[in-house]
Design a protein around this motif. Structure first.
Motif, PDB file in Angstrom:
ATOM      1  N   SER A  76       0.760  -1.212   0.017  1.00  0.00           N
ATOM      2  CA  SER A  76      -0.014   0.157   0.047  1.00  0.00           C
ATOM      3  C   SER A  76       0.855   1.469   0.140  1.00  0.00           C
ATOM      4  N   LYS A 114     -10.130  -4.450   1.987  1.00  0.00           N
ATOM      5  CA  LYS A 114     -10.123  -3.833   1.230  1.00  0.00           C
ATOM      6  C   LYS A 114     -11.409  -2.997   0.926  1.00  0.00           C
ATOM      7  N   GLU A 129      -7.300   6.596  -7.462  1.00  0.00           N
ATOM      8  CA  GLU A 129      -7.038   5.582  -6.703  1.00  0.00           C
ATOM      9  C   GLU A 129      -7.519   3.967  -7.330  1.00  0.00           C
ATOM     10  N   TRP A 141     -10.474   2.189  -5.444  1.00  0.00           N
ATOM     11  CA  TRP A 141     -10.305   1.780  -4.175  1.00  0.00           C
ATOM     12  C   TRP A 141     -10.660   2.827  -3.218  1.00  0.00           C
ATOM     13  N   GLU A 190      -5.360  -3.163   3.294  1.00  0.00           N
ATOM     14  CA  GLU A 190      -4.633  -2.907   1.906  1.00  0.00           C
ATOM     15  C   GLU A 190      -5.259  -1.761   1.058  1.00  0.00           C
ATOM     16  N   HIS A 191      -4.609  -1.107   0.402  1.00  0.00           N
ATOM     17  CA  HIS A 191      -5.132  -0.286  -0.423  1.00  0.00           C
ATOM     18  C   HIS A 191      -4.084   0.018  -1.705  1.00  0.00           C
ATOM     19  N   ASP A 192      -4.511  -0.545  -3.050  1.00  0.00           N
ATOM     20  CA  ASP A 192      -3.538  -0.557  -3.923  1.00  0.00           C
ATOM     21  C   ASP A 192      -3.004   0.605  -4.509  1.00  0.00           C
ATOM     22  N   PRO A 222      -3.465   4.460  -2.709  1.00  0.00           N
ATOM     23  CA  PRO A 222      -3.819   5.553  -1.975  1.00  0.00           C
ATOM     24  C   PRO A 222      -3.285   6.821  -2.678  1.00  0.00           C
ATOM     25  N   THR A 236      -5.443   7.899   4.546  1.00  0.00           N
ATOM     26  CA  THR A 236      -5.825   6.390   4.282  1.00  0.00           C
ATOM     27  C   THR A 236      -5.732   5.322   5.396  1.00  0.00           C
TER      28      THR A 236
END
Length: 251
Positions: free
Chosen positions: A9, A185, A196, A199, A226-228, A230, A236
């Motif tokens: 992330s 997620k 983003e 996401w 998880e954030h692919d 941000p 976040t």
């Protein structure tokens, strides 16, 4: 309950020191790493410890597991990491047949046995393509058909499950004996968060996370945010950690 963050992330936030410092400052005590981030096992372990963090789990590519498992095992020993996750199958390695996914499951089963001999569990992390049908079953089911739960667990990425157009709750029930960890997620509402990749911060999207977390408390001891992609790294992470803390009340 461990509340962790996948450092993927933060790959665009800076080097590993920056990533670890961000995770710590945003409330996380646990991190899920991308193998050893290019470091030797001891240097990797020292860097994580220097930031006051612990390794909940470690993503390790199939190629790494098959060519240099010793370094993965050593990194797990040094950090106390109990879980290694095979995170991704590149497009060119995805089989067009059920037999190909069974063969992948057999490879993973052998790797799982080797890791288990050192006290480490192996799991598989899904995206969306594993829910495509092949000869009457999904790719994910064919993979798991070739390995026992002890050989291969499931790190359920429920964001990608939702993006596959299937019900996360249905699959959590169907593969309950495989579940060892969850990737938390969230998907932004339609036409939102385009910068983003669609996401969003956990709890601000369309995945029913309040309901899912309520029952995950009794199903797993590891939830990994998880954030692919941000845009606001700190915001976040901080808001997603707060959301998880609020809804996982047995931490």
């Amino acid at each position: 309950m461990k509340i962790s963050v996948q450092l993927f992330s933060l790959r665009e936030a800076g080097d590993l020191d920056v990533q670890l410092a961000l995770a710590r400052s945003c409330g996380f005590s646990w991190v899920e790493t991308v193998a050893t981030h290019g470091l030797a096992p001891q240097a990797f372990a020292d860097k994580v410890a220097a930031h006051g963090l612990q390794v909940s789990s470690m993503h390790a590519a199939l190629a790494l597991l098959e060519t240099d498992m010793a370094s993965v095992i050593e990194a797990c020993r040094l950090t106390g990491c109990p879980l290694v996750v095979m995170p991704w199958l590149p497009m060119g390695e995805r089989s067009p047949t059920a037999a190909g996914f069974v063969a992948l499951g057999q490879r993973l089963a052998a790797l799982g046995d080797a890791l288990r001999a050192h006290g480490v569990q192996l799991a598989y992390h899904n995206h969306d393509f594993e829910f495509l049908p092949y000869e009457g079953r999904t790719a994910l089911e064919w993979i798991f058909s070739a390995a026992t739960p002890a050989q291969l667990g499931w790190e359920a990425d429920l964001g990608w499950v939702s993006r596959a157009g299937v019900d996360p709750q249905v699959w959590l029930d169907k593969l309950a004996d495989r579940l060892v960890a969850v990737h938390a997620k969230d998907i932004a509402p339609p036409r939102m968060a385009l910068a983003e990749d669609g996401w969003t911060t956990l709890g601000q999207g369309v995945v029913p996370w309040v309901a899912l977390l309520a029952q995950l408390k009794t199903r797993t001891d590891l939830v990994v945010f998880e954030h692919d992609h941000p845009v606001d790294f700190a915001g976040t992470l901080r808001n997603s950690h707060s959301f998880l803390t609020q809804h996982l009340t047995n931490i």
